[in-house]
Design a protein around this motif. Structure first.
Motif, PDB file in Angstrom:
ATOM      1  N   HIS A 130      -5.488  -2.435 -23.470  1.00 11.42           N
ATOM      2  CA  HIS A 130      -5.239  -1.468 -22.520  1.00 11.42           C
ATOM      3  C   HIS A 130      -6.506  -0.624 -21.902  1.00 11.42           C
ATOM      4  O   HIS A 130      -6.509  -0.337 -20.996  1.00 11.42           O
ATOM      5  CB  HIS A 130      -4.098  -0.560 -23.058  1.00 11.42           C
ATOM      6  CG  HIS A 130      -3.069  -1.088 -23.359  1.00 11.42           C
ATOM      7  ND1 HIS A 130      -2.553  -1.587 -24.510  1.00 11.42           N
ATOM      8  CD2 HIS A 130      -1.589  -1.075 -22.690  1.00 11.42           C
ATOM      9  CE1 HIS A 130      -1.060  -1.897 -24.469  1.00 11.42           C
ATOM     10  NE2 HIS A 130      -0.801  -1.703 -23.277  1.00 11.42           N
ATOM     11  N   LYS A 176      -9.311  -1.161 -18.176  1.00 15.59           N
ATOM     12  CA  LYS A 176      -9.557   0.018 -17.262  1.00 15.59           C
ATOM     13  C   LYS A 176     -11.207  -0.259 -16.831  1.00 15.59           C
ATOM     14  O   LYS A 176     -11.475   0.613 -16.049  1.00 15.59           O
ATOM     15  CB  LYS A 176      -9.285   1.073 -18.150  1.00 15.59           C
ATOM     16  CG  LYS A 176      -7.703   1.474 -18.288  1.00 15.59           C
ATOM     17  CD  LYS A 176      -7.670   2.533 -19.043  1.00 15.59           C
ATOM     18  CE  LYS A 176      -6.194   2.760 -19.685  1.00 15.59           C
ATOM     19  NZ  LYS A 176      -5.982   4.102 -20.398  1.00 15.59           N
ATOM     20  N   VAL A 224      -0.452  -8.113 -17.092  1.00 12.71           N
ATOM     21  CA  VAL A 224       0.289  -7.156 -16.101  1.00 12.71           C
ATOM     22  C   VAL A 224      -0.671  -6.133 -16.289  1.00 12.71           C
ATOM     23  O   VAL A 224      -0.961  -5.457 -15.065  1.00 12.71           O
ATOM     24  CB  VAL A 224       1.652  -6.987 -16.460  1.00 12.71           C
ATOM     25  CG1 VAL A 224       1.998  -5.586 -15.856  1.00 12.71           C
ATOM     26  CG2 VAL A 224       2.610  -7.906 -16.254  1.00 12.71           C
ATOM     27  N   ALA A 225      -1.126  -5.575 -17.199  1.00 19.40           N
ATOM     28  CA  ALA A 225      -1.925  -4.504 -17.506  1.00 19.40           C
ATOM     29  C   ALA A 225      -3.208  -4.663 -16.784  1.00 19.40           C
ATOM     30  O   ALA A 225      -3.818  -3.809 -16.000  1.00 19.40           O
ATOM     31  CB  ALA A 225      -2.433  -4.145 -18.823  1.00 19.40           C
ATOM     32  N   MET A 233      -3.686  -6.830 -14.163  1.00 26.50           N
ATOM     33  CA  MET A 233      -3.557  -6.764 -12.555  1.00 26.50           C
ATOM     34  C   MET A 233      -3.162  -5.481 -12.086  1.00 26.50           C
ATOM     35  O   MET A 233      -3.539  -4.950 -10.829  1.00 26.50           O
ATOM     36  CB  MET A 233      -2.417  -7.937 -12.375  1.00 26.50           C
ATOM     37  CG  MET A 233      -2.672  -9.228 -12.842  1.00 26.50           C
ATOM     38  SD  MET A 233      -1.614 -10.539 -12.078  1.00 26.50           S
ATOM     39  CE  MET A 233      -0.375 -10.299 -13.568  1.00 26.50           C
ATOM     40  N   GLU A 234      -2.416  -4.542 -12.925  1.00 20.87           N
ATOM     41  CA  GLU A 234      -2.422  -2.977 -12.317  1.00 20.87           C
ATOM     42  C   GLU A 234      -3.624  -2.506 -12.352  1.00 20.87           C
ATOM     43  O   GLU A 234      -3.515  -1.252 -11.599  1.00 20.87           O
ATOM     44  CB  GLU A 234      -1.475  -2.542 -13.649  1.00 20.87           C
ATOM     45  CG  GLU A 234       0.065  -2.905 -13.513  1.00 20.87           C
ATOM     46  CD  GLU A 234       0.692  -2.845 -12.499  1.00 20.87           C
ATOM     47  OE1 GLU A 234       0.418  -2.410 -11.434  1.00 20.87           O
ATOM     48  OE2 GLU A 234       2.101  -3.274 -12.298  1.00 20.87           O
ATOM     49  N   ASN A 235      -4.640  -2.669 -12.914  1.00 18.12           N
ATOM     50  CA  ASN A 235      -6.090  -2.180 -12.997  1.00 18.12           C
ATOM     51  C   ASN A 235      -6.974  -3.026 -11.829  1.00 18.12           C
ATOM     52  O   ASN A 235      -7.961  -2.724 -11.911  1.00 18.12           O
ATOM     53  CB  ASN A 235      -6.486  -2.281 -14.308  1.00 18.12           C
ATOM     54  CG  ASN A 235      -5.946  -0.953 -14.989  1.00 18.12           C
ATOM     55  OD1 ASN A 235      -6.453   0.064 -14.953  1.00 18.12           O
ATOM     56  ND2 ASN A 235      -4.962  -1.431 -15.724  1.00 18.12           N
ATOM     57  N   GLU A 284       5.179 -10.402  -9.783  1.00 18.70           N
ATOM     58  CA  GLU A 284       5.210  -9.288  -9.048  1.00 18.70           C
ATOM     59  C   GLU A 284       3.929  -8.455  -9.007  1.00 18.70           C
ATOM     60  O   GLU A 284       3.847  -7.701  -8.013  1.00 18.70           O
ATOM     61  CB  GLU A 284       6.477  -8.382  -9.370  1.00 18.70           C
ATOM     62  CG  GLU A 284       7.790  -9.217  -9.102  1.00 18.70           C
ATOM     63  CD  GLU A 284       7.805  -9.308  -7.528  1.00 18.70           C
ATOM     64  OE1 GLU A 284       7.547  -8.192  -6.732  1.00 18.70           O
ATOM     65  OE2 GLU A 284       8.225 -10.413  -7.131  1.00 18.70           O
ATOM     66  N   ALA A 285       3.302  -8.040 -10.367  1.00 18.65           N
ATOM     67  CA  ALA A 285       2.121  -7.485 -10.517  1.00 18.65           C
ATOM     68  C   ALA A 285       1.030  -8.082  -9.526  1.00 18.65           C
ATOM     69  O   ALA A 285       0.198  -7.155  -9.157  1.00 18.65           O
ATOM     70  CB  ALA A 285       1.659  -7.447 -11.905  1.00 18.65           C
ATOM     71  N   ARG A 309       1.865  -7.036  -6.025  1.00 20.19           N
ATOM     72  CA  ARG A 309       1.781  -5.571  -5.878  1.00 20.19           C
ATOM     73  C   ARG A 309       0.369  -5.035  -5.837  1.00 20.19           C
ATOM     74  O   ARG A 309       0.162  -4.155  -5.080  1.00 20.19           O
ATOM     75  CB  ARG A 309       2.468  -5.061  -6.891  1.00 20.19           C
ATOM     76  CG  ARG A 309       2.485  -3.427  -6.749  1.00 20.19           C
ATOM     77  CD  ARG A 309       3.616  -2.971  -7.769  1.00 20.19           C
ATOM     78  NE  ARG A 309       3.310  -3.012  -9.182  1.00 20.19           N
ATOM     79  CZ  ARG A 309       4.165  -4.018  -9.951  1.00 20.19           C
ATOM     80  NH1 ARG A 309       5.111  -4.695  -9.307  1.00 20.19           N
ATOM     81  NH2 ARG A 309       3.900  -4.291 -11.102  1.00 20.19           N
ATOM     82  N   ASN A 310      -0.396  -5.657  -6.287  1.00 18.53           N
ATOM     83  CA  ASN A 310      -1.787  -5.305  -6.644  1.00 18.53           C
ATOM     84  C   ASN A 310      -2.864  -6.103  -5.908  1.00 18.53           C
ATOM     85  O   ASN A 310      -4.007  -5.910  -5.789  1.00 18.53           O
ATOM     86  CB  ASN A 310      -2.370  -5.500  -8.062  1.00 18.53           C
ATOM     87  CG  ASN A 310      -1.801  -4.159  -8.751  1.00 18.53           C
ATOM     88  OD1 ASN A 310      -1.934  -2.736  -8.649  1.00 18.53           O
ATOM     89  ND2 ASN A 310      -0.695  -4.862  -9.619  1.00 18.53           N
TER      90      ASN A 310
END
Length: 353
Positions: free
Chosen positions: A60, A64, A83-84, A86-88, A110-111, A114-115
């Motif tokens: 996590h 970042k 997923v973490a 790609m969300e970043n 989906e991640a 979305r990103n």
């Protein structure tokens, strides 16, 4: 000069140590800038070995990091770190299988959408020169009668004879127990949480069999019908399948760890020729996959053996991923393709029980 992409690695086990970390150091368009593993000992030892200064035990925090372009996910349970990442805003190359279950795979796909990042699954066999040569030759085969997929994986212990591998010895027992319990639940999610008796068999199907499912996917697609299937001797699966055009397929897979020999092949039997692809032990570097072609030479039988290249499939998949990122194209082994592979593995396991 081509742009150099910075890579962070989550999970520093055998596949990372033998293949990805050394190859990424050799490839000029990549730089491993950070590594992450649950074990501080593994992270520090490999950080020194591969000259990586940024080291984490919590993915996590790693994802970042500013300036990180790609996250390679090679831990066992891929979904959460993928997923973490790609969300970043990071592109992700994830080792096969894409996930332990279809819900996880959907979340990853989906991640990525979305990103607006790339999600690629590391099916290195799809980038093997001999495999790609066979792909091109499939159109030369008249009237395919039968396709045979055979994989009896051999002993992995030879990795410790060939390579100096670092293993974790400092993990907290409770942390390990929690990870094992989560892995078990996630692996069984698609075939039934009460079917612990199938844990090993399905684990082998989605980690080993998935390679051949994807290879078959790229050669001829996946069969529409499973006529019969059987699971026996803990993890061995045999099956007869059929395509809508009448082509039949026989499947044979299992983890035969009592033998050192790696026995994996795909054979296409046509009326004018047969094509046989024989894969080597996957952790032998630059070992060639052999393509055998059997056909008639006039009134005589002819067999040709082709060594397409000694180029390393693991490197070739990284080059492909680089091109996809730089040129904004879709990976050959994208998340959607890998999800269908996983779904087919689940279907095959369900049919076999």
């Amino acid at each position: 000069m081509d742009k150099k992409l910075k890579v962070g690695v989550v999970g520093c086990g055998q596949i990372a140590q033998i293949s990805h970390l050394p190859y990424l150091q050799e490839l000029p368009n990549f730089e491993v800038s950070t590594i992450c593993d649950l074990s501080p000992f593994v992270v520090d030892t490999l950080g020194e070995k591969f000259h990586v200064q940024k080291r984490y035990t919590d993915f996590h925090e790693m994802v970042k990091q500013d300036g990180l372009d790609i996250v390679l996910v090679t831990n066992k349970n891929h979904a959460a770190p993928a997923v973490a990442a790609m969300e970043n805003g990071k592109h992700v190359l994830v080792e096969k299988p894409v996930a332990f279950n279809l819900k996880q795979a959907d979340a990853m796909i989906e991640a990525a959408k979305r990103n607006n990042v790339k999600l690629m699954v590391a099916y290195m066999k799809r980038y093997d020169p001999a495999y790609q040569m066979m792909q091109g030759m499939m159109k030369e085969v008249d009237k395919i009668h039968l396709i045979r997929v055979h994989e009896f994986a051999g002993a992995y212990k030879i990795n410790f004879e060939i390579y100096d591998l670092v293993t974790a010895s400092d993990l907290d027992a409770k942390t390990l127990e929690a990870a094992i319990a989560l892995d078990k639940a996630d692996i069984l999610a698609d075939i039934g949480p009460d079917r612990e008796d199938l844990l090993d068999a399905h684990d082998i199907m989605i980690h080993l069999g998935i390679h051949d499912i994807n290879a078959l996917h790229g050669l001829y697609g996946l069969p529409e019908k499973i006529i019969s299937a059987q699971l026996f001797d803990s993890n061995f699966v045999t099956a007869l399948m059929e395509y809508d055009d009448g082509v039949h397929l026989t499947w044979e897979s299992g983890n035969l760890v009592t033998l050192v020999d790696w026995d994996e092949q795909i054979i296409v039997y046509g009326s004018n020729k047969s094509l046989e692809l024989k894969f080597p032990f996957p952790y032998l570097k630059n070992a060639a996959t052999i393509l055998n072609i059997r056909e008639n030479e006039g009134k005589s039988a002819s067999t040709r053996q082709i060594v397409a290249s000694y180029d390393e499939a693991f490197k070739r998949e990284w080059r492909h991923f680089y091109d996809c990122i730089i040129n904004d194209t879709t990976p050959i082994t994208n998340g959607e393709i890998a999800r269908r592979d996983l779904e087919f593995g689940v279907e095959l396991m369900r049919a076999a029980i």
